[in-house]
Motif scaffolding. Sequence first.
Motif, PDB file in Angstrom:
ATOM      1  N   GLY A 213      34.092  35.204  30.999  1.00  0.00           N
ATOM      2  CA  GLY A 213      35.145  35.693  31.883  1.00  0.00           C
ATOM      3  C   GLY A 213      35.071  37.196  32.095  1.00  0.00           C
ATOM      4  O   GLY A 213      35.270  37.693  33.212  1.00  0.00           O
ATOM      5  N   MET A 214      34.778  37.937  31.020  1.00  0.00           N
ATOM      6  CA  MET A 214      34.679  39.393  31.140  1.00  0.00           C
ATOM      7  C   MET A 214      33.505  39.789  32.029  1.00  0.00           C
ATOM      8  O   MET A 214      33.619  40.703  32.860  1.00  0.00           O
ATOM      9  CB  MET A 214      34.549  40.022  29.753  1.00  0.00           C
ATOM     10  CG  MET A 214      35.830  39.986  28.951  1.00  0.00           C
ATOM     11  SD  MET A 214      35.796  41.015  27.462  1.00  0.00           S
ATOM     12  CE  MET A 214      34.641  40.100  26.455  1.00  0.00           C
ATOM     13  N   LEU A 215      32.370  39.093  31.872  1.00  0.00           N
ATOM     14  CA  LEU A 215      31.209  39.372  32.726  1.00  0.00           C
ATOM     15  C   LEU A 215      31.519  39.031  34.182  1.00  0.00           C
ATOM     16  O   LEU A 215      31.136  39.772  35.102  1.00  0.00           O
ATOM     17  CB  LEU A 215      29.998  38.561  32.249  1.00  0.00           C
ATOM     18  CG  LEU A 215      29.317  39.055  30.970  1.00  0.00           C
ATOM     19  CD1 LEU A 215      28.269  38.038  30.512  1.00  0.00           C
ATOM     20  CD2 LEU A 215      28.658  40.409  31.185  1.00  0.00           C
ATOM     21  N   GLU A 216      32.217  37.924  34.385  1.00  0.00           N
ATOM     22  CA  GLU A 216      32.605  37.506  35.731  1.00  0.00           C
ATOM     23  C   GLU A 216      33.471  38.568  36.411  1.00  0.00           C
ATOM     24  O   GLU A 216      33.210  38.974  37.551  1.00  0.00           O
ATOM     25  CB  GLU A 216      33.361  36.182  35.646  1.00  0.00           C
ATOM     26  CG  GLU A 216      33.973  35.724  36.948  1.00  0.00           C
ATOM     27  CD  GLU A 216      34.942  34.566  36.741  1.00  0.00           C
ATOM     28  OE1 GLU A 216      35.769  34.333  37.631  1.00  0.00           O
ATOM     29  OE2 GLU A 216      34.880  33.909  35.675  1.00  0.00           O
ATOM     30  N   ARG A 217      34.500  39.044  35.712  1.00  0.00           N
ATOM     31  CA  ARG A 217      35.403  40.047  36.305  1.00  0.00           C
ATOM     32  C   ARG A 217      34.706  41.395  36.474  1.00  0.00           C
ATOM     33  O   ARG A 217      35.029  42.145  37.394  1.00  0.00           O
ATOM     34  CB  ARG A 217      36.656  40.179  35.444  1.00  0.00           C
ATOM     35  CG  ARG A 217      37.577  38.981  35.540  1.00  0.00           C
ATOM     36  CD  ARG A 217      38.907  39.226  34.849  1.00  0.00           C
ATOM     37  NE  ARG A 217      38.758  39.487  33.428  1.00  0.00           N
ATOM     38  CZ  ARG A 217      38.617  38.532  32.503  1.00  0.00           C
ATOM     39  NH1 ARG A 217      38.601  37.256  32.866  1.00  0.00           N
ATOM     40  NH2 ARG A 217      38.501  38.841  31.227  1.00  0.00           N
ATOM     41  N   THR A 218      33.761  41.699  35.585  1.00  0.00           N
ATOM     42  CA  THR A 218      32.989  42.941  35.738  1.00  0.00           C
ATOM     43  C   THR A 218      32.175  42.913  37.027  1.00  0.00           C
ATOM     44  O   THR A 218      32.164  43.886  37.799  1.00  0.00           O
ATOM     45  CB  THR A 218      32.045  43.143  34.538  1.00  0.00           C
ATOM     46  OG1 THR A 218      32.821  43.264  33.343  1.00  0.00           O
ATOM     47  CG2 THR A 218      31.209  44.402  34.705  1.00  0.00           C
ATOM     48  N   LEU A 219      31.506  41.792  37.275  1.00  0.00           N
ATOM     49  CA  LEU A 219      30.705  41.668  38.497  1.00  0.00           C
ATOM     50  C   LEU A 219      31.590  41.692  39.744  1.00  0.00           C
ATOM     51  O   LEU A 219      31.246  42.325  40.743  1.00  0.00           O
ATOM     52  CB  LEU A 219      29.892  40.369  38.450  1.00  0.00           C
ATOM     53  CG  LEU A 219      28.735  40.341  37.444  1.00  0.00           C
ATOM     54  CD1 LEU A 219      28.120  38.953  37.368  1.00  0.00           C
ATOM     55  CD2 LEU A 219      27.672  41.369  37.816  1.00  0.00           C
ATOM     56  N   ILE A 220      32.726  40.993  39.674  1.00  0.00           N
ATOM     57  CA  ILE A 220      33.658  40.996  40.816  1.00  0.00           C
ATOM     58  C   ILE A 220      34.153  42.415  41.082  1.00  0.00           C
ATOM     59  O   ILE A 220      34.220  42.855  42.239  1.00  0.00           O
ATOM     60  CB  ILE A 220      34.844  40.051  40.544  1.00  0.00           C
ATOM     61  CG1 ILE A 220      34.374  38.595  40.558  1.00  0.00           C
ATOM     62  CG2 ILE A 220      35.945  40.249  41.593  1.00  0.00           C
ATOM     63  CD1 ILE A 220      35.439  37.608  40.144  1.00  0.00           C
ATOM     64  N   MET A 221      34.498  43.136  40.022  1.00  0.00           N
ATOM     65  CA  MET A 221      34.958  44.516  40.159  1.00  0.00           C
ATOM     66  C   MET A 221      33.878  45.380  40.808  1.00  0.00           C
ATOM     67  O   MET A 221      34.161  46.205  41.685  1.00  0.00           O
ATOM     68  CB  MET A 221      35.333  45.074  38.787  1.00  0.00           C
ATOM     69  CG  MET A 221      35.907  46.474  38.808  1.00  0.00           C
ATOM     70  SD  MET A 221      36.393  46.995  37.132  1.00  0.00           S
ATOM     71  CE  MET A 221      36.966  48.679  37.470  1.00  0.00           C
ATOM     72  N   MET A 222      32.612  45.178  40.387  1.00  0.00           N
ATOM     73  CA  MET A 222      31.494  45.950  40.948  1.00  0.00           C
ATOM     74  C   MET A 222      31.287  45.610  42.420  1.00  0.00           C
ATOM     75  O   MET A 222      31.038  46.508  43.240  1.00  0.00           O
ATOM     76  CB  MET A 222      30.222  45.671  40.143  1.00  0.00           C
ATOM     77  CG  MET A 222      30.235  46.246  38.744  1.00  0.00           C
ATOM     78  SD  MET A 222      28.837  45.677  37.740  1.00  0.00           S
ATOM     79  CE  MET A 222      27.454  46.308  38.700  1.00  0.00           C
ATOM     80  N   PHE A 223      31.378  44.321  42.776  1.00  0.00           N
ATOM     81  CA  PHE A 223      31.200  43.919  44.177  1.00  0.00           C
ATOM     82  C   PHE A 223      32.281  44.530  45.067  1.00  0.00           C
ATOM     83  O   PHE A 223      31.998  45.034  46.162  1.00  0.00           O
ATOM     84  CB  PHE A 223      31.217  42.391  44.303  1.00  0.00           C
ATOM     85  CG  PHE A 223      29.941  41.728  43.879  1.00  0.00           C
ATOM     86  CD1 PHE A 223      28.714  42.204  44.314  1.00  0.00           C
ATOM     87  CD2 PHE A 223      29.962  40.621  43.045  1.00  0.00           C
ATOM     88  CE1 PHE A 223      27.525  41.597  43.932  1.00  0.00           C
ATOM     89  CE2 PHE A 223      28.785  39.998  42.652  1.00  0.00           C
ATOM     90  CZ  PHE A 223      27.560  40.492  43.094  1.00  0.00           C
ATOM     91  N   VAL A 224      33.533  44.477  44.610  1.00  0.00           N
ATOM     92  CA  VAL A 224      34.637  45.045  45.394  1.00  0.00           C
ATOM     93  C   VAL A 224      34.501  46.561  45.484  1.00  0.00           C
ATOM     94  O   VAL A 224      34.719  47.161  46.534  1.00  0.00           O
ATOM     95  CB  VAL A 224      35.994  44.658  44.785  1.00  0.00           C
ATOM     96  CG1 VAL A 224      37.145  45.331  45.534  1.00  0.00           C
ATOM     97  CG2 VAL A 224      36.185  43.146  44.819  1.00  0.00           C
ATOM     98  N   PHE A 225      34.148  47.191  44.359  1.00  0.00           N
ATOM     99  CA  PHE A 225      33.990  48.643  44.309  1.00  0.00           C
ATOM    100  C   PHE A 225      32.917  49.128  45.293  1.00  0.00           C
ATOM    101  O   PHE A 225      33.069  50.168  45.941  1.00  0.00           O
ATOM    102  CB  PHE A 225      33.631  49.064  42.883  1.00  0.00           C
ATOM    103  CG  PHE A 225      33.457  50.543  42.695  1.00  0.00           C
ATOM    104  CD1 PHE A 225      34.552  51.384  42.612  1.00  0.00           C
ATOM    105  CD2 PHE A 225      32.184  51.105  42.614  1.00  0.00           C
ATOM    106  CE1 PHE A 225      34.400  52.751  42.448  1.00  0.00           C
ATOM    107  CE2 PHE A 225      32.015  52.474  42.441  1.00  0.00           C
ATOM    108  CZ  PHE A 225      33.128  53.290  42.353  1.00  0.00           C
ATOM    109  N   SER A 226      31.831  48.336  45.406  1.00  0.00           N
ATOM    110  CA  SER A 226      30.730  48.724  46.297  1.00  0.00           C
ATOM    111  C   SER A 226      30.876  48.172  47.708  1.00  0.00           C
ATOM    112  O   SER A 226      30.017  48.409  48.560  1.00  0.00           O
ATOM    113  CB  SER A 226      29.397  48.252  45.701  1.00  0.00           C
ATOM    114  OG  SER A 226      29.392  46.840  45.551  1.00  0.00           O
ATOM    115  N   GLY A 227      31.953  47.394  47.945  1.00  0.00           N
ATOM    116  CA  GLY A 227      32.174  46.859  49.281  1.00  0.00           C
ATOM    117  C   GLY A 227      31.403  45.589  49.586  1.00  0.00           C
ATOM    118  O   GLY A 227      31.380  45.135  50.729  1.00  0.00           O
ATOM    119  N   GLN A 228      30.762  44.982  48.585  1.00  0.00           N
ATOM    120  CA  GLN A 228      29.986  43.756  48.776  1.00  0.00           C
ATOM    121  C   GLN A 228      30.812  42.542  48.320  1.00  0.00           C
ATOM    122  O   GLN A 228      30.462  41.841  47.363  1.00  0.00           O
ATOM    123  CB  GLN A 228      28.671  43.836  47.977  1.00  0.00           C
ATOM    124  CG  GLN A 228      27.830  45.049  48.275  1.00  0.00           C
ATOM    125  CD  GLN A 228      27.341  45.056  49.722  1.00  0.00           C
ATOM    126  OE1 GLN A 228      27.031  44.004  50.275  1.00  0.00           O
ATOM    127  NE2 GLN A 228      27.261  46.235  50.316  1.00  0.00           N
TER     128      GLN A 228
END
Length: 277
Positions: A213-228
């Motif tokens: 779950g932590m890895l999942e939210r980390t990736l989601i956070m990175m995608f949103v942060f970068s606009g992807q």
Amino acid sequence: MTYALLLILAHFLADFTFQSDKLIEGRKSHENKVRRKALIKHAFIHFVTYIAFILVGMIFIQSINLLNILSLFVIVLLITVTHFEIDAAKYHLDQQVTSQKWKAITFIGDQLLHILIIVIPTLYLMESNIISNPAANYWLSLLILFYLNTIVASHFLQIVLGKIAPPNTFEQIVEEEVDRQEPNQEESLTHTVVTKSKTSYPDSHHKIGRYIGMLERTLIMMFVFSGQVMGITIILAIKSITRFKQFDDKRFAEYYLIGSLLSMIIGIIFGYLASRL
């Protein structure tokens, strides 16, 4: 603002990362002596963590003088004492709260109260006398959001989903009507055949679901942060494949859907906040 952010980060680390399961159980003990000892130990961990982060801040901000040291010591002492009192009061409140909804609200309220007690005296006593470091503020804010999105969110989701988690064994019952004709009978007879099948899914390694779950939210956070944002669909697809067989169990499917949507919403919120820094 730099010192306030340092103390907030120190608070989260001391409240979650530096706290063992044994200490958590001690804080929940019904024996006053055991509980009080655990609360004192927990408060001491906070005190040491605050002091360590304050010293690092003084070195980097180059604000080492007697007035600042005394002010920060008073702040840390105030925060530590109030933290102990809040946690002691929270134990009695938890005894009255039974629903998961109110447990989740209590968890959020507890953390917000701790943060307010950190921010208000720190800004009042310190920040007017010290030049804030914009670069340090940015990275500290980003670290705090990342920590909230991973560690703190995991504890929150555990509270919310705790009572709706399905068992690891799925039992399926299938009824089937079969026509069978006996040798000495002209008409066939219809029999109902009941078939039971049981499938077990062994428990994963300790806390492995939390790490996923932590890895999942980390990736989601990175995608949103970068606009992807479209990258989120890839994560959900990969996650669904690993649990595909368990979707036959309606209870698990509902539990999985609620957990995944909540996790995704949390990741998106913190990704958006990080992009606004």
